[in-house]
Design an enzyme around this catalytic site. Structure first.
Site, PDB file in Angstrom:
ATOM      1  N   ASP A   1       0.736  -1.284  -0.072  1.00 18.44           N
ATOM      2  CA  ASP A   1      -0.094   0.074  -0.011  1.00 18.44           C
ATOM      3  C   ASP A   1       0.879   1.114   0.028  1.00 18.44           C
ATOM      4  OD1 ASP A   1       0.944  -0.380   2.595  1.00 18.44           O
ATOM      5  OD2 ASP A   1      -1.166  -0.919   3.562  1.00 18.44           O
TER       6      ASP A   1
ATOM      7  N   HIS B   1      -6.816  -4.455  10.558  1.00 19.33           N
ATOM      8  CA  HIS B   1      -6.711  -4.290   9.109  1.00 19.33           C
ATOM      9  C   HIS B   1      -5.299  -5.084   8.613  1.00 19.33           C
ATOM     10  CE1 HIS B   1      -4.583  -0.265   9.477  1.00 19.33           C
ATOM     11  NE2 HIS B   1      -3.622  -1.135   9.493  1.00 19.33           N
TER      12      HIS B   1
ATOM     13  N   ASN C   1      -7.156  -2.379  14.813  1.00 16.69           N
ATOM     14  CA  ASN C   1      -8.548  -2.678  14.329  1.00 16.69           C
ATOM     15  C   ASN C   1      -8.546  -3.935  13.459  1.00 16.69           C
ATOM     16  OD1 ASN C   1      -7.490  -2.028  11.707  1.00 16.69           O
ATOM     17  ND2 ASN C   1      -8.859   0.073  11.617  1.00 16.69           N
TER      18      ASN C   1
ATOM     19  N   GLU D   1      -9.488  -2.155   5.562  1.00 20.08           N
ATOM     20  CA  GLU D   1      -9.843  -1.949   6.801  1.00 20.08           C
ATOM     21  C   GLU D   1     -11.271  -2.624   7.189  1.00 20.08           C
ATOM     22  OE1 GLU D   1      -8.052   0.118   8.557  1.00 20.08           O
ATOM     23  OE2 GLU D   1      -7.956   2.198   8.024  1.00 20.08           O
TER      24      GLU D   1
END
Ligand code: PGA
Length: 251
Positions: free
Chosen positions: A66, A136, A134, A141
């Site tokens: 990414d 990801h 979280n 996400e």
């Protein structure tokens, strides 16, 4: 899933570099899927060490997960810059074999398609992943759905907050990114998910022991046949709390 728990992230990084070496030595053109963030740094240090000890990395192709949108690839917090600093400027990769998505591309949809084409031409042998608190992976996400292909993503507030630690000016922290989708990740032949520190303990336990669900993107790795989860003792705390027998088998 294989789970390996180490006393320190340095030891973990050395272990992962040995796994990567096996792949590098067994392929004529090995393809490593690489990640950014603080988690993979001990792995990169160990890989550089192996290179200094004689491991030839000149045939390796690298494909990063990414990149931020909204800062240039020259920005000190860009993932292009991160990779140069922690790996690419330290070993003898061929510059033409290094791929990252360009978050500053003029046409981001075209850039997503270009990146999927890169991945299709270079199927990933060995994918390194960190995990967000979280859940990801890459910047996939938590959401009602997960996207298969490379795509543009609005980062979640907790991700923006976590990334802010690297930026002097909080207003500069990117809100969007371009990320490889879950298809490319799951098509990798082998995946290594690394996590270090107590702040990752809860999400590691959910990702490894919980149901497979799109609001815990890393849980989808349970569906892959060759995943190694590499932890330090802090990140393994909840896993060991729920499965004391794992502690026994590891001692
Ligand atoms: P970190 O980030 O390695 O900086 O903890 C991991 C991630 O968000 O994937």
């Amino acid at each position: 899933m294989r789970i390996r728990i180490f006393d320190s992230s340095q030891e973990a990084g050395t272990y992962v570099s040995a796994l990567a070496e096996e792949v590098v030595l067994s392929r004529s053109q090995p393809v490593l899927g690489l990640a950014t963030g603080s988690t993979p740094v001990p792995f990169y240090d160990a890989l550089v060490n192996l290179w200094m000890c004689g491991l030839d990395l000149s045939k390796v192709v690298t494909i990063n997960l990414d990149e931020y949108i909204g800062i240039s690839s020259e920005h000190p917090q860009s993932y292009h810059h991160f990779m140069r600093e922690h790996l690419f400027d330290r070993v003898d990769f061929e510059s033409g074999n290094i791929y990252l998505p360009h978050g500053d591309a003029p046409d981001l949809d075209a850039e997503c398609r270009r990146y999927d084409d890169v991945i299709a031409r270079h199927p990933i042998d060995f994918q390194i992943l960190g995990i967000g608190t979280n859940g990801h992976i890459g910047f996939n996400e938590p959401d009602d759905l997960l996207l298969a292909r490379t795509h543009i993503v609005e980062l979640r507030p907790e991700t923006v907050a976590s990334n802010a630690r690297f930026f002097d000016d909080p207003r500069e922290v990117p809100r969007r990114a371009i990320t490889m989708g879950v298809q490319a990740i799951l098509q990798a032949e082998q995946i290594v998910l690394m996590a270090f520190g107590f702040e990752k303990a809860a999400i590691v336990a959910r990702a490894v022991l919980g149901s497979v669900r799109t609001d815990v993107p890393a849980s989808i790795l349970q569906l892959h046949r060759k995943v190694t989860v590499v932890l330090d003792r802090q990140a393994a705390a909840d896993l060991l709390g729920q499965h004391p027998e794992l502690r026994l088998s590891l001692s």
